[in-house]
Design an enzyme around this catalytic site. Structure first.
Site, PDB file in Angstrom:
ATOM      1  CD  GLU A 209      42.527  40.808  38.683  1.00 41.51           C
ATOM      2  OE1 GLU A 209      43.564  40.265  38.644  1.00 41.51           O
ATOM      3  OE2 GLU A 209      41.912  41.228  37.624  1.00 41.51           O
ATOM      4  CG  HIS A 246      42.422  40.995  34.327  1.00 38.39           C
ATOM      5  ND1 HIS A 246      42.778  40.346  35.369  1.00 38.39           N
ATOM      6  CD2 HIS A 246      42.979  40.187  33.496  1.00 38.39           C
ATOM      7  CE1 HIS A 246      43.324  39.000  35.100  1.00 38.39           C
ATOM      8  NE2 HIS A 246      43.560  39.244  33.808  1.00 38.39           N
TER       9      HIS A 246
END
Lengths: 289, 372
Positions: A209, A246
């Site tokens: 990501e 995150h």
């Protein structure tokens, strides 16, 4: 064969009497993982799903040949639990807990590096070697044994991709979740190196990501690998400067962008899927099917 | 959590790092008296935006009276969308040299990282790589004075400054550890008449360690009211400006869901990561927050691992029965306890998709219809 855990892994659950520890112990047992013992200070002598509970890790180790521990302890207690496991001699540690303080992670990783302890997480879904063993919180039903190694930063996204692989008839050797925090144990590169050595694994899927530079670092190693790598990256549509969950998922100053990661991976010879459900097709091509 | 400069400097002072004489003011009362005690004056607006000097947020008044006026003016301004709640009135330093020094965490190496340069006072990103010194720290060894002397040597500092610099770096590192900092940055570190002084202080504290500092409740906020509400129930939520409300569980899958919405030609109204293991109550509250943003449609993408599908379904049923769901809700629900979850939805007259592409395509189609 598989990497890190297999049928020989004898598992300890730290925090086994808590809600998550209890539930996922039942799921691990249902999967056939060899969960030998649990630890929960002050609860020694109890049983959870037939698994004996001890007060300390050392006490559990006197009774069972434990090789790996999975930690479900709430964040403030994770540092203590990890050090307890490491100082008792456990060499493989999976830390599921999220919200672990950064400096506790620094302390844990420094000790692990000096004592050759393999750490997966924190803030991970864990690790599964389909048909062999499982240390984690992933759903049991979506995996099947096979030649595809999967390594992911993000949990649920990896379920999506593993499920697609399974539905496409492509089984997995081992699926590893690195964890979503800024400081975690195993890196992409370390897991890729293990897959490169593993005879069962024929192709590797990397699920990354935006944010950080873990995928760019991994690209340097992918260039050296003999096995093909297929990648999927989340965050192609993320606006810059916004923090998306995150700690890792933030783009700053043009670094760690979707484009820079795709470019690095492509240059290293990896095939990058544009959408999650395209991964299986690229894996099939890589396997020469 | 990023701290304001005056908070960072209070901590610096407490930990023995030299800072200019100064005081924070939240209104102009007392400013003139304090300014009168300073030989030269600077007034700095306290905002967490970079480039505040260029934005007019720093003033150099010539007298105590001018300082009071400057403080009043700055307290009434908005810098890069952030209102100025406080100003720091400080002694203006005589600047002989400007350096840069910071301690942060290198995730890739899993170690603290010291970054220093003899070329301070500017954005460190603009300094050429060969003028930047980087050293990783072994947390078990910590930073001892020799470490600081070596950094000073590599920076090219004169021997006379090396001891001072190394003492400062030891204190900075101890502070970094003691306060669970993600970043301690001094830019510029000023050499003023032979003394090193921290002219600025950037200190970011790890949010996850907040439980260790119960006395420091987050007083510094850059988030919207809805984002705060979501944070209170442990959900990360970022408002965007599209049409489709999004809820998923996990940062990666949430981002991928936004990507897929874009792929099908839709636009997401938000990022909402309901996290792992969100129970019925939290999920219901999360859905209420989503509804309050008035999206054209909502897409929910749950792949249950630690999250249980039946908990999620119960939450939707609860919200539907209590406050109602006035917009189309497209649900994708698979994983742990999937059958139980789908059954609860069915009883409420709702249904669920099994694949993400079908669910998102449907949501984009519905949003487009709503728009007509």
């Amino acid at each position: 064969m598989a990497i890190i855990i297999d049928t020989k892994s004898v598992i300890l659950v730290q925090g086994i009497t808590g809600k998550q520890g209890n539930f996922h112990t039942s799921q691990m047992l249902a999967y056939g993982a060899r969960v030998a013992a649990g630890v929960s200070p002050g609860k020694g002598g109890q049983e959870v799903h037939g698994v004996p509970v001890f007060d300390t890790v050392a006490q559990a180790m006197e009774q069972y040949p434990i090789t790996a521990s999975i930690i479900f302890i709430p964040a403030p207690g994770v540092k203590d639990a990890a050090f307890e496991a490491m100082s008792a001699g456990i060499k493989t540690l999976v830390i599921i807990t999220e919200h672990v303080p950064l400096h506790d992670e620094l302390d844990i990783m420094a000790y692990a590096e000096k004592h050759q302890v393999t750490i997966i997480g924190p803030n991970t879904f864990g690790i599964i070697s389909p048909g062999q063993s499982k240390m984690g919180i992933m759903p049991n039903s979506i995996y099947t044994p096979g030649p595809v190694g999967v390594v992911a930063r993000s949990g649920t996204l990896s379920y999506e991709i593993a499920n697609n692989l399974t539905l496409s008839g492509l089984g997995q050797s081992t699926v590893v979740g690195l964890g979503g925090d800024r400081v975690v144990g195993l890196s992409f590169t370390e897991v890729l190196a293990k897959f490169e050595q593993d005879p069962t694994t024929k192709v590797v899927v990397l699920v990354g990501e935006i944010g950080g530079n873990a995928e760019e670092e991994a690209s340097l190693y992918i260039k050296e690998m003999t096995k093909p790598v297929v990648a999927f990256l989340a965050g192609s549509s993320a606006p810059p400067g916004k923090r998306m969950g995150h700690a890792g998922a933030i783009i700053e100053r043009g670094k760690g962008t979707f484009q820079s990661k795709v470019a690095a991976l492509t240059l290293a010879g990896a095939k990058v899927a544009a959408l999650p459900w395209e991964v299986a097709e690229l894996v099939r091509e890589a396997l020469g099917e | 959590m990023k701290l304001y400069e005056y908070m960072g400097k209070d901590i610096f002072r407490r930990e023995g790092i030299p800072v200019p004489r100064g005081q924070a003011f939240f209104n102009s009362a007392g400013v003139a008296d304090f300014a009168a005690s300073l030989p030269a004056i600077v007034v700095k607006s306290q905002v967490l935006a970079g480039g505040r000097g260029k934005a007019g947020g720093i003033k150099f008044p010539a007298s105590a009276t001018e300082t009071e006026v400057a403080a009043q003016e700055l307290l009434a301004t908005v810098i890069r969308d952030l209102p100025v709640h406080a100003v720091l009135v400080e002694e203006k330093l005589k600047i002989d040299r400007e350096y840069y020094v910071a301690i942060t965490v290198d995730g890739g190496k899993r170690k603290p990282l010291v970054i220093a340069s003899a070329q301070g006072g500017v954005d460190i990103e603009e300094v050429a790589e060969e003028h930047i010194v980087k050293f990783h720290v072994d947390v078990h060894a910590g930073i001892q004075p020799h470490f600081g002397r070596e950094v000073a040597r590599r920076m090219g500092l004169p021997a006379a400054e090396s001891k001072q610099f190394s003492e400062l770096l030891v204190k900075m590192y101890n502070l970094f550890r003691k306060y669970d900092a993600e970043l301690v940055e001094i830019n510029p570190l000023v050499l003023s008449s032979g003394k090193l002084i921290a002219a600025d202080a950037k200190l970011t504290i790890d949010d996850e360690a907040a439980f260790r500092y119960p006395e420091w409740l987050p007083s510094v906020e850059e988030r919207t009211e809805r984002e705060l509400k979501a944070a209170a129930i442990g959900i990360s939520f970022v408002e965007l400006d599209g049409e489709i409300g999004v809820m998923a569980n996990g940062a990666g899958i949430t981002m991928a869901t936004l990507d897929i919405i874009n792929h099908f030609g839709g636009s997401p109204r938000n990022f909402m990561d309901a996290g792992g293991g969100a129970g019925t109550e939290a999920t219901a509250k999360a859905l209420e927050i989503l509804l309050s943003t008035k999206p054209k449609t909502i897409v929910v993408n749950i792949f249950g691992g630690i999250t249980r599908c039946d908990d999620v379904a119960r939450a939707f049923a609860q919200v539907k029965e209590t406050i109602g769901i006035p917009v189309p809700l497209v649900i994708r629900l698979v994983g742990t306890n999937e059958e139980a979850g789908v059954e609860i939805l069915r009883q409420q007259g709702m249904s669920a998709y099994r694949s993400i592409d079908e669910a998102v395509a449907k949501a984009v189609e519905l949003a487009a219809k709503e728009a007509v």
